[in-house]
Design a protein around this motif. Structure first.
Motif, mmCIF file in Angstrom:
data_model
loop_
_atom_site.group_PDB
_atom_site.id
_atom_site.type_symbol
_atom_site.label_atom_id
_atom_site.label_comp_id
_atom_site.label_asym_id
_atom_site.label_seq_id
_atom_site.Cartn_x
_atom_site.Cartn_y
_atom_site.Cartn_z
ATOM 1 N N LYS A 277 8.488 -4.511 22.132
ATOM 2 C CA LYS A 277 7.305 -3.915 21.495
ATOM 3 C C LYS A 277 6.027 -4.445 22.131
ATOM 4 O O LYS A 277 5.065 -3.697 22.336
ATOM 5 C CB LYS A 277 7.316 -4.217 20.001
ATOM 6 C CG LYS A 277 8.352 -3.429 19.217
ATOM 7 C CD LYS A 277 8.264 -3.731 17.718
ATOM 8 C CE LYS A 277 9.266 -2.902 16.928
ATOM 9 N NZ LYS A 277 9.208 -3.211 15.473
ATOM 10 N N LYS B 108 4.702 -14.630 16.308
ATOM 11 C CA LYS B 108 5.123 -14.825 14.930
ATOM 12 C C LYS B 108 6.610 -14.541 14.781
ATOM 13 O O LYS B 108 7.352 -15.296 14.124
ATOM 14 C CB LYS B 108 4.311 -13.911 14.015
ATOM 15 C CG LYS B 108 4.589 -14.109 12.528
ATOM 16 C CD LYS B 108 3.668 -13.222 11.690
ATOM 17 C CE LYS B 108 3.920 -13.422 10.192
ATOM 18 N NZ LYS B 108 3.023 -12.556 9.370
ATOM 19 N N LYS B 109 7.074 -13.442 15.401
ATOM 20 C CA LYS B 109 8.493 -13.085 15.304
ATOM 21 C C LYS B 109 9.358 -14.103 16.036
ATOM 22 O O LYS B 109 10.403 -14.533 15.523
ATOM 23 C CB LYS B 109 8.705 -11.695 15.908
ATOM 24 C CG LYS B 109 10.115 -11.134 15.691
ATOM 25 C CD LYS B 109 10.378 -10.887 14.210
ATOM 26 C CE LYS B 109 11.711 -10.208 13.981
ATOM 27 N NZ LYS B 109 12.000 -10.012 12.545
ATOM 28 N N ARG C 197 1.708 -10.950 17.142
ATOM 29 C CA ARG C 197 2.882 -10.380 16.471
ATOM 30 C C ARG C 197 4.176 -10.888 17.102
ATOM 31 O O ARG C 197 5.125 -11.249 16.410
ATOM 32 C CB ARG C 197 2.834 -8.852 16.555
ATOM 33 C CG ARG C 197 1.835 -8.194 15.617
ATOM 34 C CD ARG C 197 1.799 -6.703 15.883
ATOM 35 N NE ARG C 197 0.901 -6.003 14.967
ATOM 36 C CZ ARG C 197 0.523 -4.744 15.108
ATOM 37 N NH1 ARG C 197 0.980 -4.039 16.147
ATOM 38 N NH2 ARG C 197 -0.297 -4.178 14.246
ATOM 39 N N TYR C 198 4.182 -10.894 18.417
ATOM 40 C CA TYR C 198 5.379 -11.371 19.101
ATOM 41 C C TYR C 198 5.601 -12.858 18.821
ATOM 42 O O TYR C 198 6.733 -13.275 18.534
ATOM 43 C CB TYR C 198 5.262 -11.143 20.603
ATOM 44 C CG TYR C 198 6.352 -11.858 21.369
ATOM 45 C CD1 TYR C 198 7.658 -11.381 21.364
ATOM 46 C CD2 TYR C 198 6.079 -13.031 22.065
ATOM 47 C CE1 TYR C 198 8.668 -12.049 22.038
ATOM 48 C CE2 TYR C 198 7.080 -13.709 22.740
ATOM 49 C CZ TYR C 198 8.367 -13.217 22.723
ATOM 50 O OH TYR C 198 9.371 -13.890 23.379
ATOM 51 N N LYS D 138 -3.749 -9.208 19.351
ATOM 52 C CA LYS D 138 -2.985 -8.790 18.175
ATOM 53 C C LYS D 138 -1.501 -8.649 18.501
ATOM 54 O O LYS D 138 -0.641 -9.142 17.750
ATOM 55 C CB LYS D 138 -3.541 -7.461 17.654
ATOM 56 C CG LYS D 138 -2.817 -6.934 16.423
ATOM 57 C CD LYS D 138 -3.484 -5.674 15.892
ATOM 58 C CE LYS D 138 -3.312 -4.510 16.848
ATOM 59 N NZ LYS D 138 -3.856 -3.237 16.279
ATOM 60 N N ASN D 139 -1.190 -8.010 19.611
ATOM 61 C CA ASN D 139 0.211 -7.802 19.962
ATOM 62 C C ASN D 139 0.889 -9.100 20.389
ATOM 63 O O ASN D 139 2.078 -9.305 20.126
ATOM 64 C CB ASN D 139 0.314 -6.744 21.053
ATOM 65 C CG ASN D 139 0.055 -5.347 20.522
ATOM 66 O OD1 ASN D 139 0.829 -4.815 19.738
ATOM 67 N ND2 ASN D 139 -1.062 -4.758 20.934
ATOM 68 N N ALA E 213 11.190 -7.660 19.690
ATOM 69 C CA ALA E 213 9.770 -7.990 19.563
ATOM 70 C C ALA E 213 9.101 -8.033 20.933
ATOM 71 O O ALA E 213 7.954 -7.573 21.098
ATOM 72 C CB ALA E 213 9.609 -9.334 18.856
ATOM 73 N N LYS F 108 -4.852 -18.023 15.349
ATOM 74 C CA LYS F 108 -5.634 -16.940 14.735
ATOM 75 C C LYS F 108 -7.104 -17.299 14.671
ATOM 76 O O LYS F 108 -7.984 -16.457 14.929
ATOM 77 C CB LYS F 108 -5.092 -16.652 13.341
ATOM 78 C CG LYS F 108 -5.805 -15.511 12.627
ATOM 79 C CD LYS F 108 -5.185 -15.258 11.255
ATOM 80 C CE LYS F 108 -5.903 -14.118 10.550
ATOM 81 N NZ LYS F 108 -5.325 -13.851 9.200
#
Length: 809
Positions: A625, A591-592, A588-589, A584-585, A622, A728
């Protein structure tokens, strides 16, 4: 499992009583010798170039700094990297100096053979008398230095070698019979040798007028390294029965038959690395397959090797990456030599060694019916550990826990404050006895007859120059190991058995059926407390032993380095939550990263400017995070429950490294897992943008206008969405496999749920709206919607599985 110092020692199979009696009689027939043994320089004589036989003396390393240092590439510059290596510190090394003192006490003139390797400049220029090194100069203390290495000559004739070599070899009074024992041949004239055609590259010779330059294939060969990394004590000769017997005094022995003090070169030569090479990009940097010593210890990097040199991708990094973290730590504090070294450079050297150690071994664990099996694999091209035997060791610290997280089993505990490995050399009645302690090491010693001749006790011994027997050797062999090949150079295991082809060791611990969790830490130590104290107590002729002890005692006591760490959790829900958190993390990275770079690419393609500062700030935030949530303060699903990369499957069937093209990252802990997640995310986004624009970050695309520009925008949107959807879908499938939602587990690459196919159809629908592909780069250059779609799918299809493999190996 065989415990250290067990009865199954080297000679137990060969020393049947009759043979033992004959060997003992032969040794005792020699008059009893008192210490020091009355050896002479003749006993340690070795073929090759001899002292005072050169024409041009060797310039100090400082002669090389005007060109090979200070040109703005510190990560590549040869002088800076060499200066932090143990090669540069070979003449200052306080442990070696104490061992040198003890060697000279044990056998007269024996230090001469030590000086040959550690201070070759002084030895070749005639300053090895006296044999304690006191005639050596400050320049000599620069150790194994530039001018010596770069004047070395292949001791065996080869048509590929420089034509000048024939005369040099012909002039030798005693030709070299094999690689080892510092039997070096050096050019008597100041002709600098290396692997590159420098004159051809630059159009002139940069070393004139004081020197000239020659191309030397020998400098790319492991044979060159074997010159000093194969050492046999020439005072002994191996007889037909495999025993080492002392030669008559004052008589040169056969250096190829001497007692094997350390035979790293022979270990490599009998490995898979030497025969076929091994895919190991974590060692090779710019080279995926490694074969030679240089491939791993001087890996290829990109940059310039001199201020006037060409930028190239095969510059050999002169860090000489090894495993010594002790000497670089203490050397800046040495009372005599501390001012000669740069403390910051020494600290960097320690970090280089730690990174190298964490690539040298991988570990996996399994728990079955109360037995914990820890498998340690040797990823190097020689035994693990290798090299100088005294004090170097590797061991496991293992703990097991019950459901309430109580420790119910422990073995291999090390007390850092006192440098005691609990149970090491302890007997069953001792309070700290640890029957399951497993230490990888080699132990040399004195055979009974030879010990009686010397008036010493037989068995394990730290007396390097006197030892004639290998008491124990359970070090892990390299890939390609066979018992026959290693027995040929007396490098076979002693006291344990490894099967042909085995380059790992399985250690089994009876932790009990109540164990639900376990942790294993693989430690490496450069020098043991036992060896340091031996040198302190035995060196009675110089201050070196006491200096060494004080440095050791005051600066970390040769603190062990963690090579590998693993945590085994039997609660699959806990492990699955870690998988999902990493996935998941990472997503997110990615995608950014992809979004910010895609905006920038889109602006550039339209002829507009990109706000690079804003882009980089957002990407960096990103990434921050990601690292907080994987291995950082906010990591509650993995690090927060002690899980490691090994816990989620990394290292089970392959080395614990990040998937290519990020395989330079060793997956030691969750912080390195975050690095891997970011790197593979960058790669997926980069491949996506390259497919859309024909450029990959950090490059930016050219301007495209009109209908082709509209088409490129459509391809970009289709590519970015497809890459995210593809990753995904793979992650969702892998998660279902691990949680049991897919029962039985499915091959996610086959797209069992059709999610990837749906995403492909959506991408195809966008791309089909293109009307003009003229002048487009990347997949747009394919020319038709169908071909563009195929190209995009190919690019993303290669990168998405690599991305997913980080969370679901």
């Amino acid at each position: 499992m065989v415990t250290r110092g067990g009865s199954n020692t080297r000679r137990s199979a060969r020393f049947v009583p009759a043979v033992l009696a004959l060997a003992f009689a032969a040794l005792t027939a020699v008059p009893a010798w008192s210490l020091p043994v009355a050896t002479t320089r003749n006993d340690f004589e070795a073929p090759g170039t001899q002292p005072l036989s050169i024409i041009d003396n060797f310039g100090p390393p400082s002669d090389c700094t005007p060109c090979h240092s200070g040109y703005g590439q510190p990560e590549v510059e040869p002088f800076l990297n060499w200066s932090g290596s143990m090669m540069a510190q070979a003449g200052r090394d306080p442990l070696w100096r104490a061992a040198l003192a003890v060697a000279n006490q044990d056998a007269v003139d024996s230090g001469e053979t030590c000086l040959r390797c550690h201070m070759p400049k002084g030895w070749l220029e005639g300053r090895s008398t006296p044999e304690d090194g006191t005639a050596m100069t400050a320049d000599d203390r620069e150790g194994v230095q530039c001018s010596v290495c770069h004047r070395m000559v292949d001791p065996f004739a080869d048509p590929e070698n420089p034509t000048e070599d024939a005369a040099i070899l012909a002039a030798l009074a005693d030709p070299v019979p094999a690689f080892g024992n510092a039997m070096m041949v050096v050019d008597p004239e100041a002709r600098m040798r290396g692997p590159f055609d420098i004159i051809g590259d630059l159009g002139s010779d940069p070393h004139i007028p004081d020197r000239t330059t020659i191309i030397s294939p020998f400098h790319e060969s492991s044979d060159m390294c074997g010159t000093c990394h194969n050492l046999r004590n020439p005072v002994f000769t191996r007889d037909a029965m495999g025993n080492y017997v002392p030669n008559p005094l004052d008589t040169p022995g056969d250096p190829t038959l001497g007692f094997p003090e350390q035979v790293t070169y022979d270990e490599w030569a009998a490995s898979e690395y030497a025969t076929t090479g091994v895919i190991a990009p974590q060692f090779g940097r710019n080279k995926d397959t490694v074969s030679t010593c240089q491939d791993c210890h001087m890996p290829d990097v990109s940059g310039k090797d001199a201020n006037t040199g060409l930028t190239r991708d095969d510059v050999p990094l002169h860090t000489f990456e090894g495993a010594n973290t002790f000497i670089p730590t203490v050397l800046p504090h040495h009372p005599a030599f501390g001012s000669e070294v740069d403390a910051d450079v020494m600290a960097d050297s320690v970090e280089v060694a730690i990174r190298n150690l964490r690539k040298a071994a991988t570990m996996s664990m399994s728990l079955n019916a109360g037995d914990l099996t820890v498998t340690v694999r040797n990823e190097t091209g020689h035994k693990l550990p290798t090299g100088y035997p005294e004090g170097r060791r590797m061991w496991l610290h293992v703990r097991a826990f019950d459901a309430d997280r109580n420790v119910i089993f422990e073995s291999g505990r090390y007390v850092f404050s006192t440098a005691d490995l609990l149970g090491y050399e302890a007997l069953p009645m001792d309070p700290d006895y640890d029957p399951y302690l497993y230490v990888w090491e080699t132990i040399h010693g004195l055979s009974p007859g030879w010990a009686m001749t010397l008036g010493l006790n037989p068995g394990p011994s730290f007396h390097l120059v006197l030892n004639d027997t290998i008491e124990f050797d359970n070090r892990i062999p390299p890939r390609g190991f066979t018992n026959a090949a290693f027995d040929a150079f007396d490098g076979d295991p002693v006291g344990v058995t490894f099967l042909d082809g085995q380059y790992w060791d399985d250690v089994v611990y009876p932790v009990g059926v109540d164990a639900v969790q376990a942790e294993a830490t693989l430690y490496y130590q450069t020098a043991s407390k036992e060896y340091i104290e031996f040198l302190r107590d035995t060196d009675v002729t110089t201050a070196s032993g006491n200096i060494l002890f004080d440095l050791w005692n005051d600066h970390g006591k040769s603190e062990p380095v963690v090579m590998a760490y693993g945590f085994l959790e039997t609660d699959t829900d806990v492990v699955n939550r870690c998988h999902k958190s990493v996935s998941k993390n990472q997503a997110r990275y990615q995608k950014k990263y992809a979004r910010e770079w895609a905006k920038c690419f889109g602006s550039e393609a339209k002829g507009l400017s990109c706000d690079e500062t804003r882009r980089d700030e957002r990407v960096a935030k990103a990434a921050e995070k990601l690292r907080e949530r994987v291995g950082g303060a906010k990591d509650k699903k993995c690090a927060g429950v002690n899980l490691t990369p090994m816990s989620i499957g990394h290292g089970d069937a392959a080395p614990s490294i990040c998937p290519a093209p990020c395989s330079h990252i060793t997956l030691f802990d969750n912080a390195s897992l975050a690095d891997c997640a970011a790197c593979t995310a960058d790669h997926l986004a980069g491949q996506t943008l390259d497919a859309a624009y024909g450029s990959e970050p950090p490059d930016l695309p050219p301007t495209v206008s009109g209908d082709p520009g509209k088409c490129q925008k459509l391809i970009a949107k289709a590519s970015v969405k497809l890459s995210a959807a593809w990753a995904k879908a793979l992650a969702s499938c892998e998660d279902d496999n691990r949680t049991g939602a897919n029962n039985p587990a499915e091959d996610c690459s086959t797209d069992p749920d059709g999610d990837i196919a749906d995403a492909m159809a959506k991408a195809s629908n966008k791309i089909s709206k293109c009307t003009d592909f003229t002048g487009l780069a990347g997949c747009g250059g394919a020319g038709t919607a169908m071909d563009v779609q195929t190209c995009v799918e190919s690019a993303i299809g290669a990168a998405a599985p690599v991305f997913t493999e980080v969370a679901y190996p």
